[in-house]
Design a protein around this motif. Sequence first.
Motif, PDB file in Angstrom:
ATOM      1  N   ASN A  19      -4.902  10.045   0.248  1.00  0.00           N
ATOM      2  CA  ASN A  19      -5.523   9.381   1.125  1.00  0.00           C
ATOM      3  C   ASN A  19      -7.096   9.075   0.898  1.00  0.00           C
ATOM      4  OD1 ASN A  19      -2.931   9.062   2.426  1.00  0.00           O
ATOM      5  ND2 ASN A  19      -3.383  10.698   3.721  1.00  0.00           N
ATOM      6  N   GLN A  20      -7.330  10.199   0.370  1.00  0.00           N
ATOM      7  CA  GLN A  20      -8.827  10.126  -0.334  1.00  0.00           C
ATOM      8  C   GLN A  20      -9.373   9.119  -1.301  1.00  0.00           C
ATOM      9  OE1 GLN A  20      -9.581  14.080  -0.959  1.00  0.00           O
ATOM     10  NE2 GLN A  20     -10.181  14.842   0.983  1.00  0.00           N
ATOM     11  N   THR A  21      -8.188   8.955  -1.808  1.00  0.00           N
ATOM     12  CA  THR A  21      -8.206   7.739  -3.014  1.00  0.00           C
ATOM     13  C   THR A  21      -8.081   6.568  -2.964  1.00  0.00           C
ATOM     14  OG1 THR A  21      -7.927   9.775  -4.528  1.00  0.00           O
ATOM     15  CG2 THR A  21      -7.925   7.345  -5.260  1.00  0.00           C
ATOM     16  N   THR A  22      -6.773   6.164  -1.927  1.00  0.00           N
ATOM     17  CA  THR A  22      -6.707   4.685  -1.868  1.00  0.00           C
ATOM     18  C   THR A  22      -7.678   3.823  -1.199  1.00  0.00           C
ATOM     19  OG1 THR A  22      -5.553   5.717  -0.254  1.00  0.00           O
ATOM     20  CG2 THR A  22      -4.071   5.261  -2.117  1.00  0.00           C
ATOM     21  N   PRO A  23      -8.338   4.246  -0.257  1.00  0.00           N
ATOM     22  CA  PRO A  23      -9.202   3.300   0.562  1.00  0.00           C
ATOM     23  C   PRO A  23     -10.120   2.561  -0.467  1.00  0.00           C
ATOM     24  CG  PRO A  23      -9.275   5.329   1.803  1.00  0.00           C
ATOM     25  CD  PRO A  23      -8.359   5.482   0.329  1.00  0.00           C
ATOM     26  N   LEU A  78      -9.261   1.831  -3.832  1.00  0.00           N
ATOM     27  CA  LEU A  78      -8.305   1.457  -4.738  1.00  0.00           C
ATOM     28  C   LEU A  78      -8.059   0.033  -3.705  1.00  0.00           C
ATOM     29  CD1 LEU A  78      -6.617   1.099  -7.134  1.00  0.00           C
ATOM     30  CD2 LEU A  78      -4.796   2.115  -6.011  1.00  0.00           C
ATOM     31  N   PHE A  79      -7.679   0.120  -2.623  1.00  0.00           N
ATOM     32  CA  PHE A  79      -7.358  -1.033  -1.795  1.00  0.00           C
ATOM     33  C   PHE A  79      -8.286  -1.949  -1.759  1.00  0.00           C
ATOM     34  CE2 PHE A  79      -3.490   1.909  -0.470  1.00  0.00           C
ATOM     35  CZ  PHE A  79      -2.716   1.308  -1.838  1.00  0.00           C
ATOM     36  N   ALA A  80      -9.594  -1.408  -1.475  1.00  0.00           N
ATOM     37  CA  ALA A  80     -10.714  -2.299  -1.082  1.00  0.00           C
ATOM     38  C   ALA A  80     -11.118  -3.227  -2.229  1.00  0.00           C
ATOM     39  CB  ALA A  80     -11.824  -1.243  -0.610  1.00  0.00           C
ATOM     40  N   LYS A  81     -10.836  -2.844  -3.414  1.00  0.00           N
ATOM     41  CA  LYS A  81     -11.172  -3.395  -4.666  1.00  0.00           C
ATOM     42  C   LYS A  81      -9.949  -4.319  -5.027  1.00  0.00           C
ATOM     43  CE  LYS A  81     -13.570  -3.020  -8.930  1.00  0.00           C
ATOM     44  NZ  LYS A  81     -13.998  -2.213  -9.921  1.00  0.00           N
ATOM     45  N   TYR A  82      -8.732  -3.648  -4.694  1.00  0.00           N
ATOM     46  CA  TYR A  82      -7.529  -4.617  -5.253  1.00  0.00           C
ATOM     47  C   TYR A  82      -6.410  -4.610  -3.941  1.00  0.00           C
ATOM     48  CZ  TYR A  82      -9.674  -2.861  -9.605  1.00  0.00           C
ATOM     49  OH  TYR A  82     -10.419  -2.668 -10.532  1.00  0.00           O
ATOM     50  N   PRO A  83      -6.677  -5.469  -2.958  1.00  0.00           N
ATOM     51  CA  PRO A  83      -6.009  -5.550  -1.678  1.00  0.00           C
ATOM     52  C   PRO A  83      -4.801  -6.137  -1.959  1.00  0.00           C
ATOM     53  CG  PRO A  83      -7.697  -7.422  -1.990  1.00  0.00           C
ATOM     54  CD  PRO A  83      -7.874  -6.522  -2.993  1.00  0.00           C
ATOM     55  N   THR A  84      -4.299  -7.028  -2.860  1.00  0.00           N
ATOM     56  CA  THR A  84      -3.043  -7.722  -3.174  1.00  0.00           C
ATOM     57  C   THR A  84      -2.482  -7.167  -4.470  1.00  0.00           C
ATOM     58  OG1 THR A  84      -3.728  -9.624  -4.131  1.00  0.00           O
ATOM     59  CG2 THR A  84      -3.721  -9.204  -1.633  1.00  0.00           C
ATOM     60  N   PRO A  85      -1.041  -7.322  -4.677  1.00  0.00           N
ATOM     61  CA  PRO A  85      -0.380  -7.307  -5.776  1.00  0.00           C
ATOM     62  C   PRO A  85      -1.166  -8.005  -7.080  1.00  0.00           C
ATOM     63  CG  PRO A  85       1.120  -7.209  -4.254  1.00  0.00           C
ATOM     64  CD  PRO A  85      -0.092  -7.608  -3.808  1.00  0.00           C
ATOM     65  N   GLU A  86      -1.389  -9.217  -6.645  1.00  0.00           N
ATOM     66  CA  GLU A  86      -1.932  -9.876  -7.703  1.00  0.00           C
ATOM     67  C   GLU A  86      -3.298  -9.639  -8.058  1.00  0.00           C
ATOM     68  OE1 GLU A  86       0.801 -12.523  -5.300  1.00  0.00           O
ATOM     69  OE2 GLU A  86      -0.870 -10.843  -4.795  1.00  0.00           O
ATOM     70  N   ASP A  87      -4.093  -8.968  -7.432  1.00  0.00           N
ATOM     71  CA  ASP A  87      -5.510  -8.453  -7.737  1.00  0.00           C
ATOM     72  C   ASP A  87      -5.280  -7.344  -8.668  1.00  0.00           C
ATOM     73  OD1 ASP A  87      -6.863 -10.232  -6.216  1.00  0.00           O
ATOM     74  OD2 ASP A  87      -6.751  -9.040  -4.259  1.00  0.00           O
ATOM     75  N   GLN A 107       0.846  -1.067  -0.020  1.00  0.00           N
ATOM     76  CA  GLN A 107       0.072   0.067  -0.024  1.00  0.00           C
ATOM     77  C   GLN A 107       0.938   1.450   0.003  1.00  0.00           C
ATOM     78  OE1 GLN A 107      -2.955  -0.156   3.216  1.00  0.00           O
ATOM     79  NE2 GLN A 107      -3.886  -1.809   2.370  1.00  0.00           N
ATOM     80  N   LEU A 108       2.003   1.411   0.636  1.00  0.00           N
ATOM     81  CA  LEU A 108       2.777   2.301   0.714  1.00  0.00           C
ATOM     82  C   LEU A 108       3.405   2.706  -0.579  1.00  0.00           C
ATOM     83  CD1 LEU A 108       4.242   4.610   2.268  1.00  0.00           C
ATOM     84  CD2 LEU A 108       6.003   3.052   3.029  1.00  0.00           C
ATOM     85  N   VAL A 109       4.091   1.767  -1.347  1.00  0.00           N
ATOM     86  CA  VAL A 109       4.606   1.975  -2.386  1.00  0.00           C
ATOM     87  C   VAL A 109       3.530   2.290  -3.526  1.00  0.00           C
ATOM     88  CG1 VAL A 109       4.401  -0.634  -3.575  1.00  0.00           C
ATOM     89  CG2 VAL A 109       6.328   0.983  -4.237  1.00  0.00           C
ATOM     90  N   VAL A 110       2.413   1.794  -3.563  1.00  0.00           N
ATOM     91  CA  VAL A 110       1.412   2.354  -4.574  1.00  0.00           C
ATOM     92  C   VAL A 110       1.006   3.666  -4.017  1.00  0.00           C
ATOM     93  CG1 VAL A 110      -1.053   1.918  -5.269  1.00  0.00           C
ATOM     94  CG2 VAL A 110       0.463   0.181  -5.167  1.00  0.00           C
ATOM     95  N   ALA A 111       0.590   3.982  -2.884  1.00  0.00           N
ATOM     96  CA  ALA A 111       0.264   5.614  -2.592  1.00  0.00           C
ATOM     97  C   ALA A 111       1.438   6.515  -2.838  1.00  0.00           C
ATOM     98  CB  ALA A 111       0.000   5.426  -1.125  1.00  0.00           C
ATOM     99  N   THR A 112       2.871   6.369  -2.548  1.00  0.00           N
ATOM    100  CA  THR A 112       3.920   7.044  -2.867  1.00  0.00           C
ATOM    101  C   THR A 112       3.917   7.197  -4.380  1.00  0.00           C
ATOM    102  OG1 THR A 112       5.120   6.021  -1.004  1.00  0.00           O
ATOM    103  CG2 THR A 112       6.211   7.341  -2.712  1.00  0.00           C
ATOM    104  N   VAL A 113       3.655   6.533  -5.210  1.00  0.00           N
ATOM    105  CA  VAL A 113       3.886   6.559  -6.685  1.00  0.00           C
ATOM    106  C   VAL A 113       2.499   7.488  -7.006  1.00  0.00           C
ATOM    107  CG1 VAL A 113       3.166   5.315  -8.928  1.00  0.00           C
ATOM    108  CG2 VAL A 113       4.697   4.239  -7.312  1.00  0.00           C
TER     109      VAL A 113
END
Length: 358
Positions: free
Chosen positions: A154-158, A160-169, A137-143
């Motif tokens: 911070n308003q966007t990532t929740p 994103l990570f709710a739908k795609y929680p892992t790198p595979e997703d 999550q940190l590397v994606v948020a930093t990009v």
Amino acid sequence: MKKSAANKESAATEKSAASGKTPAKKKSAAKSKTPATKKSAVKKPAASAKTSAAQKTASAKKDAPLKRQAPAKKPAVAPKKAAAAVKGVAPAKTVAPKPPRGESRTALVRRARRIDRELAEVYPYAHPELDFENPFQLVVATVLSAQTTDLRVNQTTPALFAKYPTPEDLAAAVPEEVEEILRPTGFFRAKTKSVIGLSKALTEDFGGEVPGRLEDLVKLPGVGRKTAFVVLGNAFGRPGITVDTHFQRLVRRWRWTEETDPDKIEAAVGALFPKSDWTDLSHHVIWHGRRICHARKPACGACPVAPLCPAFGEGETDPEKARKLLKYEKGGFPGQRLKPPQAYLDAGGRPAPPLGAG
């Protein structure tokens, strides 16, 4: 008559010659006249020769010490130069707003570390302002934070990570769907390509785990040295300097370096501090750049490191007017509501940490 006189004279001469008196007189006369004259004539040049020889010897003696002393002059001059450098640095140790151009390396290191200590007191709670729960999550948020604010990320990532929680997703996601989620962050097409690309790389090359080495992180799409050091310092506890736009602006204003290339800035600033301080230093500088030392209107009159800043005066120096320039992102500090800038100042006019800040 003449003959007799001549005979008498010759007889007298013979008599005197026999007695040996006349030749002695002649010899003495000869010695007293001709040889004496020659001797005196010879002695004068000899005296002048001796004088010139003595002068040469004296001059040689005078020259000899100068040649021996020549090497000794170098250390004699060095202390003067060193003293001049120390005198030139003296104002940097005081509250002079502009330290001299000839600041020594030692004075620069001391001033830089003192600035960091001051900022550590003002921002003891400084931390990455991106919300994350794991290294992925940190590397994606930093990009995603490029060219936008951490608040927007911070308003966007929740979602994103709710739908795609892992790198595979995220690696298997439909780009158009990801773009729609990332649209508020700006440059959403390029960012979508980066986050999907790095997710595929993590899945295929690193078993779905974020690597903990700089050389591996920078191989991921969209990940440079700045992003890599954010991840290393905050997800793995490995020291690193984050050279973002705020960091670049402030270290140049403070004259820690005149470099403009991020990699060279990283090396120059890193040499001023122990490696163990690098991560916290990055947080202190970035927080200060976001809140007080702005790009266009720095609040110089409310700056806690103003006495140590060579760029003091580029912004508003009046304390009351400067306080109005302080900026805090919406939501304030963690767990607090947004307050007016004056609420973050202590009795002395310095930015104070909010209540409950860790």
